[in-house]
Scaffold this active site. Structure first.
Site, PDB file in Angstrom:
ATOM      1  N   VAL A  38       0.878  -1.106  -0.208  1.00  0.00           N
ATOM      2  CA  VAL A  38       0.008   0.029   0.085  1.00  0.00           C
ATOM      3  C   VAL A  38       0.858   1.422   0.017  1.00  0.00           C
ATOM      4  CG1 VAL A  38      -1.717   1.343   1.309  1.00  0.00           C
ATOM      5  CG2 VAL A  38      -1.836  -1.020   1.198  1.00  0.00           C
ATOM      6  N   GLY A  76      10.707  -4.005   6.719  1.00  0.00           N
ATOM      7  CA  GLY A  76       9.411  -3.867   6.114  1.00  0.00           C
ATOM      8  C   GLY A  76       9.089  -3.485   4.838  1.00  0.00           C
ATOM      9  N   PRO A  85      11.059   0.327   9.079  1.00  0.00           N
ATOM     10  CA  PRO A  85      12.448  -0.512   9.392  1.00  0.00           C
ATOM     11  C   PRO A  85      12.608  -1.017   7.899  1.00  0.00           C
ATOM     12  CG  PRO A  85      10.720  -0.838  11.068  1.00  0.00           C
ATOM     13  CD  PRO A  85      10.101   0.130  10.175  1.00  0.00           C
ATOM     14  N   ASP A 127      -7.167   1.953   4.784  1.00  0.00           N
ATOM     15  CA  ASP A 127      -8.476   0.970   5.235  1.00  0.00           C
ATOM     16  C   ASP A 127      -9.110   1.363   6.290  1.00  0.00           C
ATOM     17  OD1 ASP A 127      -7.727  -0.564   2.922  1.00  0.00           O
ATOM     18  OD2 ASP A 127      -6.153  -1.600   3.954  1.00  0.00           O
TER      19      ASP A 127
END
Length: 255
Positions: A33, A56, A53, A118
């Site tokens: 996303v 990620g 991080p 979301d």
């Protein structure tokens, strides 16, 4: 009296083209996303800071970092990351609802527009499904109700458009710039707008796409408010407003 006006239809959003060129935008997160958000921002020439991080980051975000297309902060978000007064907006795309809500609240305290992926109630604005063709951008929004439906509608709209419409729009933009030089001054503004509108309405898309530099020069050379020659007249060097008979009846007349 008796004139009808449209009734307001509540529940919508005010859809705007938000100018973030050279403005600082913070993206928190580095997954799929976030990658889409980052690309949208880079397309709009924003200065993007990504906080996440390194483990990620997905492949696309890592690519942006390696190419130095974004400023990168290799760690989790800290509240002090929002202390910079030049931040224009914050986009949050992390899989941690509690942390996301905390960031949302911090943004509200600092009056920074934010979007929490979301979570529609925690968004000052939504992202839509966008079709891009050069300067043309078309956004379809469902106000957070159905992102996939927005994508389907956007694809159907895009399929109905001529493939060269982006080129036509780019040429119209160049023509507008040149017209300001030919007819400068604020007082000429309404006349310029009316003339440009007539060009867009009376010339076909094919005409606009095939318009060349010389055609622009000739068209602007013949500029008169509210008078627009055809592309054929421009290329024949005819003055606008003059019409010639072909002599079929043994005579010719010029009006």
């Amino acid at each position: 009296m008796g004139k009808s006006f449209p009734e307001p239809q509540g529940g919508g959003s005010l859809i705007l083209a938000w100018q973030v060129k050279h403005r600082k935008v913070v993206v928190i997160g580095g997954g799929e996303v976030a990658a889409g958000r980052i690309l949208n921002l880079l397309n709009a020439d924003a200065k993007v800071t990504v906080i996440s991080p390194r483990d990620g980051l997905n492949a696309e975000v890592a690519h942006r970092v390696e190419r130095m297309q974004v400023q990168y902060v290799d760690r989790k978000f800290l509240s002090t990351d929002l202390d910079d007064p030049s931040i224009s907006m914050v986009l949050v795309a992390i899989d941690d609802p509690e942390a996301s809500t905390e960031i949302w609240q911090l943004c509200k305290e600092r009056r920074i527009p934010a979007n929490i992926a979301d979570v529609p109630p925690e968004c000052d604005f939504y992202f839509g499904s966008v079709h891009r063709d050069g300067p043309l951008q078309i956004m379809v929004s469902t106000n957070g109700n159905g992102p996939k439906m927005a994508n389907i509608v956007r694809r159907r709209i895009a399929k109905s458009l001529p493939p060269n419409i982006g080129d036509a729009i780019a040429k119209v933009g160049e023509l507008r710039k040149r017209l300001r030089v030919v007819a400068p001054g604020n007082g000429e503004g309404p006349k310029r707008m009316q003339w440009m509108s007539k060009v867009c309405v009376e010339w076909s898309l094919e005409d606009l796409c095939s318009m060349e530099e010389q055609d622009m020069d000739e068209l602007l050379h013949s500029y008169r408010p509210n008078v627009v020659p055809t592309l054929e007249q421009v290329r024949r060097g005819e003055e606008p407003g003059k019409f010639e008979f072909d002599g079929s009846f043994g005579w010719a007349c010029v009006i």
